[in-house]
Scaffold this active site. Structure first.
Site, short mmCIF file in Angstrom:
data_model
loop_
_atom_site.label_atom_id
_atom_site.label_comp_id
_atom_site.label_asym_id
_atom_site.label_seq_id
_atom_site.Cartn_x
_atom_site.Cartn_y
_atom_site.Cartn_z
N ILE A 234 117.41 50.63 -34.76
CA ILE A 234 117.28 52.06 -35.01
C ILE A 234 118.42 52.83 -34.36
O ILE A 234 119.01 53.74 -34.95
CB ILE A 234 115.92 52.57 -34.50
CG1 ILE A 234 114.78 51.90 -35.28
CG2 ILE A 234 115.82 54.09 -34.63
CD1 ILE A 234 113.40 52.20 -34.76
N ASP B 84 123.08 50.03 -23.56
CA ASP B 84 122.23 48.93 -24.02
C ASP B 84 122.77 47.65 -23.41
O ASP B 84 123.89 47.24 -23.72
CB ASP B 84 122.24 48.84 -25.55
CG ASP B 84 121.23 47.84 -26.08
OD1 ASP B 84 121.01 46.80 -25.41
OD2 ASP B 84 120.66 48.07 -27.16
N CYS C 157 111.97 59.59 -30.10
CA CYS C 157 111.18 59.13 -31.24
C CYS C 157 110.80 57.66 -31.06
O CYS C 157 110.47 56.98 -32.03
CB CYS C 157 111.97 59.28 -32.54
SG CYS C 157 112.28 60.98 -33.03
N ASP D 240 108.58 63.36 -30.38
CA ASP D 240 107.71 62.85 -31.44
C ASP D 240 106.65 61.89 -30.91
O ASP D 240 105.69 61.58 -31.60
CB ASP D 240 108.57 62.11 -32.49
CG ASP D 240 107.77 61.69 -33.72
OD1 ASP D 240 107.06 62.54 -34.27
OD2 ASP D 240 107.87 60.51 -34.11
N GLU E 60 98.42 59.26 -26.72
CA GLU E 60 98.26 59.70 -28.10
C GLU E 60 96.86 59.36 -28.60
O GLU E 60 96.30 58.33 -28.20
CB GLU E 60 99.33 59.03 -28.98
CG GLU E 60 100.74 59.45 -28.63
CD GLU E 60 101.79 58.89 -29.60
OE1 GLU E 60 101.40 58.25 -30.61
OE2 GLU E 60 102.99 59.08 -29.35
N HIS F 104 104.13 62.14 -33.90
CA HIS F 104 104.51 60.74 -34.15
C HIS F 104 104.81 60.52 -35.63
O HIS F 104 104.20 59.68 -36.31
CB HIS F 104 103.42 59.79 -33.67
CG HIS F 104 103.94 58.42 -33.34
ND1 HIS F 104 103.43 57.64 -32.34
CD2 HIS F 104 104.95 57.69 -33.88
CE1 HIS F 104 104.08 56.49 -32.27
NE2 HIS F 104 105.01 56.51 -33.21
N LEU F 105 105.81 61.25 -36.11
CA LEU F 105 106.18 61.20 -37.53
C LEU F 105 107.36 60.29 -37.80
O LEU F 105 107.84 60.24 -38.94
CB LEU F 105 106.53 62.62 -38.02
CG LEU F 105 105.42 63.67 -37.97
CD1 LEU F 105 105.95 65.00 -38.47
CD2 LEU F 105 104.22 63.23 -38.80
N GLY F 106 107.82 59.54 -36.77
CA GLY F 106 109.03 58.76 -36.95
C GLY F 106 109.04 57.87 -38.17
O GLY F 106 110.06 57.74 -38.86
N ALA F 107 107.91 57.26 -38.48
CA ALA F 107 107.84 56.34 -39.63
C ALA F 107 107.18 56.97 -40.84
O ALA F 107 106.87 56.27 -41.81
CB ALA F 107 107.08 55.08 -39.22
#
Length: 533
Positions: free
Chosen positions: A154, A173, A232, A258, A263, A281-284
Site C-alpha cells: 500500500i 521501512d 489509514c 480512518d 472500533e 474505517h473506509l480504507g477498503a
C-alpha cells in the site's frame, strides 16, 4: 455431501455465486456475525466460514465449530480471528492480502487533500449559509515533503501517487532496499529524519510489537512543526491521546484519521477537534475493492473445500497431501531459521541466500523458501504468510537466491540461511532429527546443537571461563528457568555463542544486566512458533 459455507458478514453477491458455481452450499446471513449467540448455535453445521471484520471468530466460537475446515477473511487483517485456536483445531485461516491496496492508498491521498484544504469544515460552513472564504486558508500539496512509514504494497502505491503530485517522498521501512526506493522515486531514510523533515506523514505499516504506538508524545515532539498526519492503517499505530494534545497545541496542524484505537469509534476526543478529518474505517470501502476481496476469498475457499488446494493461508504452508508428512517438519525449520535472522537483524536486508544440502535439496524447496522468507519478515509484517512473503520481499528489492547441493556433512540434510546487509553477513543452519523438531546446528559459522523452543535467549560473548555460571546466575536471579543450554565457539578465547531454551519470556532487566557484562557482546530474547515444542 456437498460442503457448506456460512457467509456471516456482508459480502458481494459475486462471492455467493462463485460458491454455488463450484457446487458448494452457501448460506448468506450477513447480520448473524453480530449476533454471537446465534452464530454459536449454528456454526457447527458448516465446513467453511467467510467473514469480513464484523464477525469475531473467538476461541469459543471455534470450539463450537465441530465441522469447520476453513475460515476465509475477505481482506488482509485477521485481528478478528483467533489464529492460534484455529490452528490447534486444524482449521485453515485464509486472507486476501492484496485485494484492497489501491483503494486504501487512494483514501490516504484523499484524506491528505481534505486535511490540507479543510474541505469537510468548509463544506459545512458553506451549507450553513456562510461565506467564510478567508477562514479556510489551506496549503498546497505540490513541493511538500511526504513521509511514508511503511513502504510495502500500500505504501508503494501511495508513493507513486505522491510522486505524480510532485511531492518529495521520504520512506521509512526496515525492509525497503535502496534499489526499490530508487525504483519508486523515493528516498529511504531513518525514522528520525522522516519526522524532522516531513510536511505530511502517512502510515502504512502493519501493527506489530515494534510499530505499536510508533507515533507517540516523544516521536510527535520530534516532528516538523505544522505537520499533518494521515492514518489509514491501524489505529494502534498512534497513541490517540498524544495526538490529541499535539493537535490542540498546534504542533500538529491537522490529521486525517480512518482507523482508531478502539472500533467502532463512536466517542473519541479526535471528533471534537476542528483540524481533524475523521472517516469510519473506509480504507477498503470501494465497489472495486469489495468485489476483488469477495471474489478472491470465495475462489480460495472453494478450491480448498473441493480440491484440497491451499492458497493465502495464514497458518498452513501450500503443500500437497502426498508430500506433507515429510515436508512439514522442514517447513517449520525453514520458518524458524528465518525468524531467528529477522529478530536479530536491525538494518535493512539486501540479499538472502538459502542453501539446501543433502535430502532437503530434493524436497519442495519453493515451499521451504517461502517459509523461510515468511519467518524472516514476520517481526515487521505480522500478517505475512508463505504465499505473500515472496511478493513482499520482492517489493522491497531484496535479492533472493537458492542453492542446492549433494550431502556434504554428517547430516542427511540441512538448510542454511545467509542474509547480507550493508554492514554484515549473518548465517544460520538447522536440521530436523527423527522427532521432527527443528534444531540449530550452526550460527555465524560456529557449530552447536540447540533445540528450538518457543522462548530462547541468544548471547554472543568472548570465550572466557565462567560464562555458563554467569548466564545461569543472572537468569536465576530474574526467575528465568533454563530448559536447555547450548554453547559453541570458533576457537579457545575467541568468539562464542550461547543459545538458551527458557521456560518463558525473559524480563528486560535481565537483558540489561547481561549486556552490561564486559565479556558479553550482545543478548537478545527470541520467540519462535514451534507448536507444542
Amino acid at each position: 455431501m456437498a460442503p457448506r459455507v456460512l457467509v456471516s458478514d456482508k459480502l458481494s453477491p459475486t462471492a455467493i455465486q462463485i460458491f454455488r458455481d463450484r457446487g458448494i452450499e452457501v448460506d448468506y446471513l450477513p447480520d448473524v456475525g453480530k449476533d454471537k449467540e446465534k452464530l454459536l448455535e449454528i456454526i457447527g453445521q458448516y465446513d467453511g466460514l467467510a467473514v469480513r471484520s464484523a464477525t469475531k471468530v473467538t476461541e469459543k466460537l471455534i470450539k463450537a465449530a465441530k465441522n469447520l475446515k476453513v475460515i476465509g477473511r475477505a481482506g488482509i487483517g485477521v485481528d478478528n480471528i483467533d489464529i492460534h485456536a484455529a490452528s490447534r483445531r486444524g482449521i485453515i485461516v485464509m486472507n486476501t492480502p492484496f485485494g484492497n491496496s489501491i483503494t486504501t492508498a487512494e483514501h490516504a491521498i484523499a484524506l491528505m487533500f481534505a486535511v490540507a484544504r479543510q474541505l469537510p469544515e468548509a463544506d459545512q460552513s458553506t451549507r450553513a449559509g456562510k461565506w467564510e472564504k478567508n477562514r479556510f486558508m489551506g496549503v498546497e500539496i505540490t513541493g511538500k515533503v511526504l513521509g511514508i512509514i511503511g513502504c510495502g504494497n500500500i505504501g508503494a502505491v501511495v508513493a507513486s501517487r505522491a510522486v505524480g503530485l510532485k511531492m518529495h517522498v521520504l520512506a521509512f521501512d526496515p525492509f525497503l532496499s535502496e534499489a526499490r526506493a530508487q525504483e519508486l522515486g523515493v528516498r529511504k531514510v531513518e525514522l528520525d529524519e522522516l519526522l524532522a523533515k516531513a510536511d505530511f506523514i502517512t502510515l502504512h505499516t502493519p501493527l506489530t510489537d515494534k510499530t505499536r504506538g510508533i507515533l507517540n508524545a516523544e516521536t510527535l515532539a520530534r516532528t516538523k512543526p505544522g505537520v499533518r498526519i494521515i492514518n489509514c492503517a491501524r489505529g494502534e499505530l498512534i497513541v490517540e491521546k498524544d495526538l490529541v494534545e499535539a493537535l490542540k497545541s498546534g504542533h500538529v496542524a491537522g490529521a486525517g484519521i480512518d482507523v482508531y484505537e478502539k472500533e467502532p469509534a463512536t466517542d473519541s476526543a479526535l471528533f471534537d477537534l476542528p483540524n481533524v478529518v475523521c472517516t469510519p474505517h473506509l480504507g477498503a470501502s470501494t465497489t472495486e475493492a469489495q468485489e476483488n476481496v469477495a471474489r478472491q476469498v470465495a475462489e480460495q475457499m472453494s478450491e480448498y473445500l473441493t480440491k484440497g488446494a491451499v492458497s493465502n493461508a495464514i497458518n498452513m504452508p501450500p503443500i500437497t497431501a502426498e508430500e506433507a508428512p515429510r515436508l512439514r517438519p522442514f517447513i517449520k525449520l525453514a520458518e524458524v531459521l528465518g525468524a531467528f535472522v529477522g529478530q536479530v537483524t536491525d538494518e535493512p536486508i539486501q540479499e538472502v541466500e538459502i542453501l539446501f544440502d543433502g535430502s532437503t535439496a530434493a524436497m519442495n524447496t519453493r515451499a521451504l523458501m517461502s517459509a523461510a522468507l515468511a519467518g524472516l519478515i514476520r517481526p515487521q509484517v505480522a500478517d505475512v504468510n508463505m504465499v505473500s512473503a515472496p511478493i513482499m520481499v520482492k517489493e522491497r528489492g531484496i535479492i533472493v537466491s537458492e542453492v542446492k547441493r549433494d550431502k556434504s556433512g554428517i547430516f542427511d540434510g540441512y538448510i542454511k540461511l545467509t542474509v547480507r546487509t550493508s554492514l554484515r553477513e549473518r548465517t544460520i543452519a538447522g536440521t530436523c532429527f527423527s522427532d521432527g523438531r527443528p534444531r540449530f546446528i550452526q550460527i555465524k559459522g560456529i557449530n552447536l546443537d540447540a533445540e528450538v523452543g518457543p522462548n530462547m535467549l541468544y548471547v554472543t560473548n568472548v570465550d572466557v571461563p565462567g560464562m555458563i555460571g554467569l548466564l545461569g546466575t543472572i537468569c536465576g536471579k530474574h526467575q528465568v528457568n533454563i530448559a536447555n543450554f547450548a554453547l559453541g565457539r570458533n576457537r579457545p578465547g575467541g568468539d562464542a555463542i550461547a543459545m538458551l531454551y527458557i521456560d518463558g519470556p525473559i524480563p528486560q532487566a535481565a537483558i540489561d544486566e547481561l549486556v552490561a557484562q564486559e565479556s558479553i557482546k550482545d543478548a537478545r530474547p527470541l520467540e519462535f512458533n514451534v507448536g507444542d515444542a
